[in-house]
Design a protein around this motif. Structure first.
Motif, PDB file in Angstrom:
ATOM      1  N   THR A  24    -104.189  13.622 -14.093  1.00 44.88           N
ATOM      2  CA  THR A  24    -102.771  13.929 -14.261  1.00 44.88           C
ATOM      3  C   THR A  24    -102.238  13.116 -15.436  1.00 44.88           C
ATOM      4  N   SER A  25    -101.105  13.554 -15.990  1.00 45.78           N
ATOM      5  CA  SER A  25    -100.541  12.837 -17.135  1.00 45.78           C
ATOM      6  C   SER A  25     -99.148  12.330 -16.803  1.00 45.78           C
ATOM      7  N   LEU A  26     -98.819  11.204 -17.423  1.00 41.77           N
ATOM      8  CA  LEU A  26     -97.520  10.554 -17.243  1.00 41.77           C
ATOM      9  C   LEU A  26     -96.983  10.141 -18.598  1.00 41.77           C
ATOM     10  N   PRO A  27     -95.663  10.013 -18.747  1.00 37.42           N
ATOM     11  CA  PRO A  27     -95.110   9.542 -20.018  1.00 37.42           C
ATOM     12  C   PRO A  27     -95.579   8.110 -20.308  1.00 37.42           C
ATOM     13  N   HIS A  28     -95.816   7.815 -21.567  1.00 37.57           N
ATOM     14  CA  HIS A  28     -96.300   6.493 -21.951  1.00 37.57           C
ATOM     15  C   HIS A  28     -95.135   5.541 -22.149  1.00 37.57           C
ATOM     16  N   THR A  29     -95.057   4.519 -21.306  1.00 34.39           N
ATOM     17  CA  THR A  29     -94.171   3.375 -21.511  1.00 34.39           C
ATOM     18  C   THR A  29     -94.986   2.131 -21.182  1.00 34.39           C
ATOM     19  N   ASN A  30     -94.537   0.991 -21.659  1.00 39.04           N
ATOM     20  CA  ASN A  30     -95.262  -0.248 -21.381  1.00 39.04           C
ATOM     21  C   ASN A  30     -95.225  -0.588 -19.893  1.00 39.04           C
ATOM     22  N   LEU A  31     -94.117  -0.294 -19.224  1.00 38.39           N
ATOM     23  CA  LEU A  31     -94.017  -0.548 -17.786  1.00 38.39           C
ATOM     24  C   LEU A  31     -94.989   0.338 -17.013  1.00 38.39           C
ATOM     25  N   HIS A  32     -95.055   1.614 -17.360  1.00 34.29           N
ATOM     26  CA  HIS A  32     -96.002   2.522 -16.702  1.00 34.29           C
ATOM     27  C   HIS A  32     -97.427   2.050 -16.921  1.00 34.29           C
ATOM     28  N   LEU A  33     -97.740   1.652 -18.150  1.00 32.05           N
ATOM     29  CA  LEU A  33     -99.090   1.223 -18.475  1.00 32.05           C
ATOM     30  C   LEU A  33     -99.488  -0.021 -17.685  1.00 32.05           C
ATOM     31  N   GLN A  75     -94.132   7.969 -36.132  1.00 38.07           N
ATOM     32  CA  GLN A  75     -92.837   8.410 -35.602  1.00 38.07           C
ATOM     33  C   GLN A  75     -92.905   9.850 -35.100  1.00 38.07           C
ATOM     34  N   THR A  76     -93.784  10.653 -35.674  1.00 38.12           N
ATOM     35  CA  THR A  76     -93.838  12.056 -35.264  1.00 38.12           C
ATOM     36  C   THR A  76     -94.526  12.241 -33.913  1.00 38.12           C
ATOM     37  N   ASN A  77     -95.480  11.368 -33.551  1.00 40.95           N
ATOM     38  CA  ASN A  77     -96.162  11.561 -32.278  1.00 40.95           C
ATOM     39  C   ASN A  77     -95.703  10.595 -31.191  1.00 40.95           C
ATOM     40  N   ARG A  78     -94.711   9.782 -31.449  1.00 40.27           N
ATOM     41  CA  ARG A  78     -94.259   8.787 -30.478  1.00 40.27           C
ATOM     42  C   ARG A  78     -93.764   9.433 -29.179  1.00 40.27           C
ATOM     43  N   ALA A  79     -93.036  10.529 -29.265  1.00 38.74           N
ATOM     44  CA  ALA A  79     -92.467  11.163 -28.071  1.00 38.74           C
ATOM     45  C   ALA A  79     -93.502  11.968 -27.286  1.00 38.74           C
ATOM     46  N   THR A  80     -94.622  12.305 -27.900  1.00 37.22           N
ATOM     47  CA  THR A  80     -95.609  13.136 -27.215  1.00 37.22           C
ATOM     48  C   THR A  80     -96.750  12.325 -26.610  1.00 37.22           C
ATOM     49  N   ARG A  81     -96.711  11.006 -26.710  1.00 39.64           N
ATOM     50  CA  ARG A  81     -97.788  10.198 -26.146  1.00 39.64           C
ATOM     51  C   ARG A  81     -97.757  10.277 -24.624  1.00 39.64           C
ATOM     52  N   ARG A  82     -98.921  10.442 -24.029  1.00 44.70           N
ATOM     53  CA  ARG A  82     -99.052  10.556 -22.581  1.00 44.70           C
ATOM     54  C   ARG A  82    -100.148   9.609 -22.107  1.00 44.70           C
ATOM     55  N   LEU A  83    -100.031   9.175 -20.879  1.00 41.35           N
ATOM     56  CA  LEU A  83    -101.084   8.417 -20.211  1.00 41.35           C
ATOM     57  C   LEU A  83    -101.807   9.375 -19.279  1.00 41.35           C
ATOM     58  N   TRP A  84    -103.088   9.584 -19.488  1.00 35.61           N
ATOM     59  CA  TRP A  84    -103.888  10.470 -18.653  1.00 35.61           C
ATOM     60  C   TRP A  84    -104.591   9.609 -17.618  1.00 35.61           C
ATOM     61  N   VAL A  85    -104.316   9.879 -16.355  1.00 32.20           N
ATOM     62  CA  VAL A  85    -104.762   9.043 -15.244  1.00 32.20           C
ATOM     63  C   VAL A  85    -105.756   9.826 -14.392  1.00 32.20           C
ATOM     64  N   GLY A  86    -106.910   9.226 -14.148  1.00 34.97           N
ATOM     65  CA  GLY A  86    -107.902   9.803 -13.248  1.00 34.97           C
ATOM     66  C   GLY A  86    -107.727   9.232 -11.855  1.00 34.97           C
ATOM     67  N   LEU A  87    -107.556  10.100 -10.863  1.00 34.71           N
ATOM     68  CA  LEU A  87    -107.352   9.653  -9.484  1.00 34.71           C
ATOM     69  C   LEU A  87    -108.686   9.532  -8.763  1.00 34.71           C
ATOM     70  N   LYS A  88    -108.750   8.629  -7.794  1.00 33.07           N
ATOM     71  CA  LYS A  88    -109.980   8.387  -7.031  1.00 33.07           C
ATOM     72  C   LYS A  88    -109.904   9.076  -5.679  1.00 33.07           C
ATOM     73  N   TYR A  89    -111.073   9.516  -5.215  1.00 32.21           N
ATOM     74  CA  TYR A  89    -111.190  10.117  -3.882  1.00 32.21           C
ATOM     75  C   TYR A  89    -112.414   9.524  -3.194  1.00 32.21           C
ATOM     76  N   TRP A  90    -112.310   9.335  -1.888  1.00 31.64           N
ATOM     77  CA  TRP A  90    -113.410   8.803  -1.094  1.00 31.64           C
ATOM     78  C   TRP A  90    -113.555   9.660   0.156  1.00 31.64           C
ATOM     79  N   ASN A  91    -114.734  10.241   0.353  1.00 31.47           N
ATOM     80  CA  ASN A  91    -114.977  11.154   1.486  1.00 31.47           C
ATOM     81  C   ASN A  91    -113.948  12.280   1.523  1.00 31.47           C
ATOM     82  N   ASN A  92    -113.668  12.825   0.370  1.00 31.53           N
ATOM     83  CA  ASN A  92    -112.750  13.949   0.208  1.00 31.53           C
ATOM     84  C   ASN A  92    -111.307  13.611   0.607  1.00 31.53           C
TER      85      ASN A  92
END
Length: 166
Positions: A24-33, A75-92
């Motif tokens: 999933t993706s989230l907006p990039h901010t230092n707090l989120h990171l 400056q052109t790509n600052r607003a489009t930066r995203r954090l792509w996060v991989g989620l974990k699963y255990w035994n489905n």
């Protein structure tokens, strides 16, 4: 620090894990990171990758987290930066089953070391319930970054209680 954006992050991660999404993706901010890195250190997330509006190639998801300063930022790509996060699963089942805010924009909760020690032992302190379940974590914003409650007690620092993860 915007607690409104942080509550959006918490609800997004909870909805993504309930929908069984692998990425999933989230907006990039230092707090989120910094919160996502804390969640990854605690074992709730598998990967964090800085990218754009399209998902990164799978080869980047299998490698170590990249340094955010290494990406070319203009400056052109600052607003489009995203954090792509991989989620974990255990035994489905999702490892991150529930995440919720403790402090809210209208009621910020600050705790010292003694109060955090009580919460880590499982005793209620003020507005915050103690940790009771296995794998339950509470994240605190301190002057040393975002730490888990047990780390705060070890280091002897207090701060603002952000969110609880089950």
């Amino acid at each position: 620090m915007s607690l409104v954006n942080l509550s959006h992050l918490c609800s997004h991660l909870q909805n993504a894990s309930k929908a069984r999404l692998g990425l999933t993706s989230l907006p990039h901010t230092n707090l989120h990171l910094s919160l996502l890195h804390s969640l990854q250190r605690s074992g709730f997330l598998s990967t964090i990758t800085l990218g754009g509006p399209t998902p990164p190639p799978p080869s980047l998801l299998l490698s170590h987290p990249q340094d955010p300063s290494a990406a070319q930022i203009t400056q052109t790509n600052r607003a489009t930066r995203r954090l792509w996060v991989g989620l974990k699963y255990w035994n489905n089942e999702p490892v991150l089953s529930r995440i919720g805010m403790v402090s809210k924009p209208t009621r910020r909760i600050w705790m010292g070391v003694e109060e955090l020690r009580d919460v880590a032992k499982g005793v209620r302190s003020g507005y915050v319930e103690g940790l009771r379940g296995i794998g339950e974590c509470l994240f605190i914003s301190t002057d040393r970054g975002i730490l888990e409650v047990r780390e705060c007690v070890e280091r002897g620092v207090g701060g603002m209680v952000l969110c609880r993860v089950l």
